[in-house]
Design an enzyme around this catalytic site. Structure first.
Site, short mmCIF file in Angstrom:
data_model
loop_
_atom_site.label_atom_id
_atom_site.label_comp_id
_atom_site.label_asym_id
_atom_site.label_seq_id
_atom_site.Cartn_x
_atom_site.Cartn_y
_atom_site.Cartn_z
N LYS A 20 0.47 -1.39 0.06
CA LYS A 20 0.00 -0.21 -0.17
C LYS A 20 0.82 0.94 -0.12
CE LYS A 20 -2.16 -1.09 3.46
NZ LYS A 20 -1.56 -2.82 3.83
N ARG A 94 -10.80 0.23 8.43
CA ARG A 94 -9.26 -0.99 8.72
C ARG A 94 -10.54 -2.21 9.36
NH1 ARG A 94 -4.02 -0.17 8.68
NH2 ARG A 94 -2.84 -2.16 9.24
N ARG A 128 12.24 -5.35 5.77
CA ARG A 128 11.98 -4.09 5.61
C ARG A 128 12.54 -3.07 6.32
NH1 ARG A 128 5.37 -1.97 5.89
NH2 ARG A 128 5.32 -3.69 7.24
N ARG A 161 10.33 -1.87 11.62
CA ARG A 161 9.52 -1.68 12.63
C ARG A 161 9.39 -2.93 13.89
NH1 ARG A 161 4.47 -0.56 8.60
NH2 ARG A 161 3.67 -1.78 9.34
N ARG A 172 -0.84 -9.78 12.75
CA ARG A 172 -1.68 -8.98 11.73
C ARG A 172 -2.18 -9.32 10.47
NH1 ARG A 172 3.57 -6.21 10.59
NH2 ARG A 172 2.87 -4.06 9.08
P1 G5P Z 1 -0.12 0.28 8.61
O1 G5P Z 1 1.51 0.93 9.23
O2 G5P Z 1 -1.10 0.73 8.31
P2 G5P Z 1 -0.07 -2.76 7.35
O3 G5P Z 1 0.45 -3.70 8.44
O4 G5P Z 1 -1.66 -2.20 6.89
O5 G5P Z 1 0.62 -0.99 8.28
P3 G5P Z 1 2.45 -1.94 5.63
O6 G5P Z 1 3.12 -2.89 6.69
O7 G5P Z 1 2.89 -0.80 6.30
O8 G5P Z 1 1.48 -2.07 6.41
P4 G5P Z 1 1.81 -1.52 2.94
O9 G5P Z 1 2.47 0.18 3.58
O10 G5P Z 1 1.42 -2.25 2.39
O11 G5P Z 1 2.64 -2.54 4.67
O12 G5P Z 1 3.56 -2.23 2.45
P5 G5P Z 1 4.74 -1.10 1.54
O13 G5P Z 1 5.32 -1.12 3.35
O14 G5P Z 1 4.51 -0.51 0.62
O15 G5P Z 1 5.45 -2.61 1.32
C1 G5P Z 1 6.34 -3.66 2.34
C2 G5P Z 1 7.24 -3.88 2.09
O16 G5P Z 1 7.43 -4.64 0.81
C3 G5P Z 1 8.21 -2.62 1.83
O17 G5P Z 1 9.47 -3.18 2.64
C4 G5P Z 1 9.33 -2.90 0.82
O18 G5P Z 1 9.60 -1.52 0.56
C5 G5P Z 1 8.46 -3.88 -0.24
N1 G5P Z 1 7.82 -4.20 -1.34
C6 G5P Z 1 6.93 -3.59 -1.63
N2 G5P Z 1 7.09 -4.24 -3.07
C7 G5P Z 1 7.96 -4.82 -2.92
C8 G5P Z 1 7.88 -6.08 -3.98
O19 G5P Z 1 7.37 -6.18 -5.51
N3 G5P Z 1 9.58 -6.43 -3.75
C9 G5P Z 1 9.87 -6.57 -2.96
N4 G5P Z 1 10.41 -7.77 -2.84
N5 G5P Z 1 9.17 -5.83 -1.83
C10 G5P Z 1 7.90 -5.15 -2.00
O20 G5P Z 1 -0.93 -0.07 10.27
C11 G5P Z 1 0.44 -0.46 11.58
C12 G5P Z 1 0.40 -0.19 13.02
O21 G5P Z 1 -0.97 1.09 12.11
C13 G5P Z 1 -2.42 0.49 13.60
C14 G5P Z 1 -2.48 -0.85 13.90
O22 G5P Z 1 -1.88 -1.38 15.24
C15 G5P Z 1 -1.56 -2.09 13.08
O23 G5P Z 1 -0.89 -2.53 13.39
N6 G5P Z 1 -3.03 1.09 12.41
C16 G5P Z 1 -4.86 0.99 13.01
N7 G5P Z 1 -5.15 0.30 13.67
C17 G5P Z 1 -6.36 0.24 14.03
N8 G5P Z 1 -7.27 1.09 12.66
C18 G5P Z 1 -6.83 2.09 11.68
N9 G5P Z 1 -7.15 2.01 10.68
C19 G5P Z 1 -5.14 1.98 11.87
N10 G5P Z 1 -4.43 1.99 10.64
C20 G5P Z 1 -3.05 1.14 11.38
MG MG Z 2 2.07 1.61 5.13
#
Ligand code: G5P
Ligand code: MG
Length: 218
Positions: A20, A94, A128, A161, A172
């Site tokens: 995302k 979410r 990451r 993280r 998660r």
């Molecule tokens: P977050 O911060 O919203 P998540 O768990 O939904 O966390 P996250 O982990 O931030 O999502 P993302 O944004 O979907 O993941 O993915 P990203 O960061 O772009 O990519 C993940 C990794 O893969 C990175 O290292 C990237 O460089 C790599 N990558 C991307 N594409 C590729 C690829 O093609 N190949 C490879 N090899 N790598 C790749 O929420 C965190 C916490 O905040 C709270 C909760 O506690 C939650 O757990 N929270 C909420 N709680 C309640 N309600 C809400 N609405 C909340 N929002 C946040």
């Molecule tokens: Mg994210």
């Protein structure tokens, strides 16, 4: 050259680490929209040790959801700060309760859902690294930082993280299945959901632009 875009409310959904943040930063760059990421904003509050940061720290570290009432109030306030610009919401809503609360005040126009296999996700989180102040995110082997452990733009330290530890990642993904999957159906029923499947962000990105170009560009 900046592209002229229509004012729209966009939302990006997807499992933890589905890309995302990565796809959002490309959307921001191409279409000049404001990225509002709940996770990035919460991590910033934790880093700055604000009252909210202190309240939510344990939920994030353990991979649990922050309670709906706290999230709804916080994110609606954040969205109201975006003036005269399209926004792209990432990480919120979410739960169906959050989706309902958002719909009442800011009905979204377009919802993108990233569909990435779970085994790919588990592999990614191990590699990451993030720059907390900006939310810039790196992955060793995919977008490796130019200097190991340092942000490309500021040269500041990158960190891992706490919720990328295997136990928190498992939690998660479990919560995603039970609480967040119904949010996909919520938007599917409103006929504004578009799904994008792939194992990499590079595979997904051209599909996203093919879909967004006609919607966003004037
Ligand atoms: P977050 O911060 O919203 P998540 O768990 O939904 O966390 P996250 O982990 O931030 O999502 P993302 O944004 O979907 O993941 O993915 P990203 O960061 O772009 O990519 C993940 C990794 O893969 C990175 O290292 C990237 O460089 C790599 N990558 C991307 N594409 C590729 C690829 O093609 N190949 C490879 N090899 N790598 C790749 O929420 C965190 C916490 O905040 C709270 C909760 O506690 C939650 O757990 N929270 C909420 N709680 C309640 N309600 C809400 N609405 C909340 N929002 C946040
Ligand atoms: Mg994210």
């Amino acid at each position: 050259m900046t592209i002229k875009t229509k004012l729209l409310k966009l939302l990006i959904l997807g499992a933890p680490a589905s890309g995302k943040g990565t796809i959002s930063s490309r959307i921001v760059k191409k279409y000049n929209v404001s990225h509002v990421s709940s996770g990035d904003k919460l991590r910033d509050h934790i880093e700055k040790q604000t009252d909210l940061g202190k309240e939510v720290k344990k939920y994030l570290n353990e991979g649990k959801l922050v309670p709906d009432d706290v999230m709804i109030k916080f994110m609606i306030t954040e969205l109201n700060k975006v003036n005269n610009k399209s926004w792209l919401l990432d990480g919120f809503p979410r739960t169906v309760a959050q989706a309902d609360a958002l719909w009442k005040v800011q009905p979204v126009d377009v919802v993108l859902n990233l569909v990435v296999p779970f085994e790919v996700i588990i592999d990614r989180v191990k590699n990451r690294w993030v720059h907390l102040p900006s939310g810039r995110v790196y992955n060793i082997g995919f977008n490796t930082p130019k200097v190991e452990g340092k942000d490309d733009v500021t040269g500041e330290d990158l960190v891992q993280r706490p919720d990328d530890k295997p136990e928190a990642v498992r939690k998660r993904l479990e919560i995603y299945e039970s609480a967040t999957r119904p949010v996909i159906d919520y938007y599917r029923n409103k006929n504004i959901l578009k799904e994008f499947e792939g194992r990499t962000s590079d595979e997904i990105w051209p599909k996203v632009t093919a879909y967004l170009d006609p919607i966003l560009i004037k």
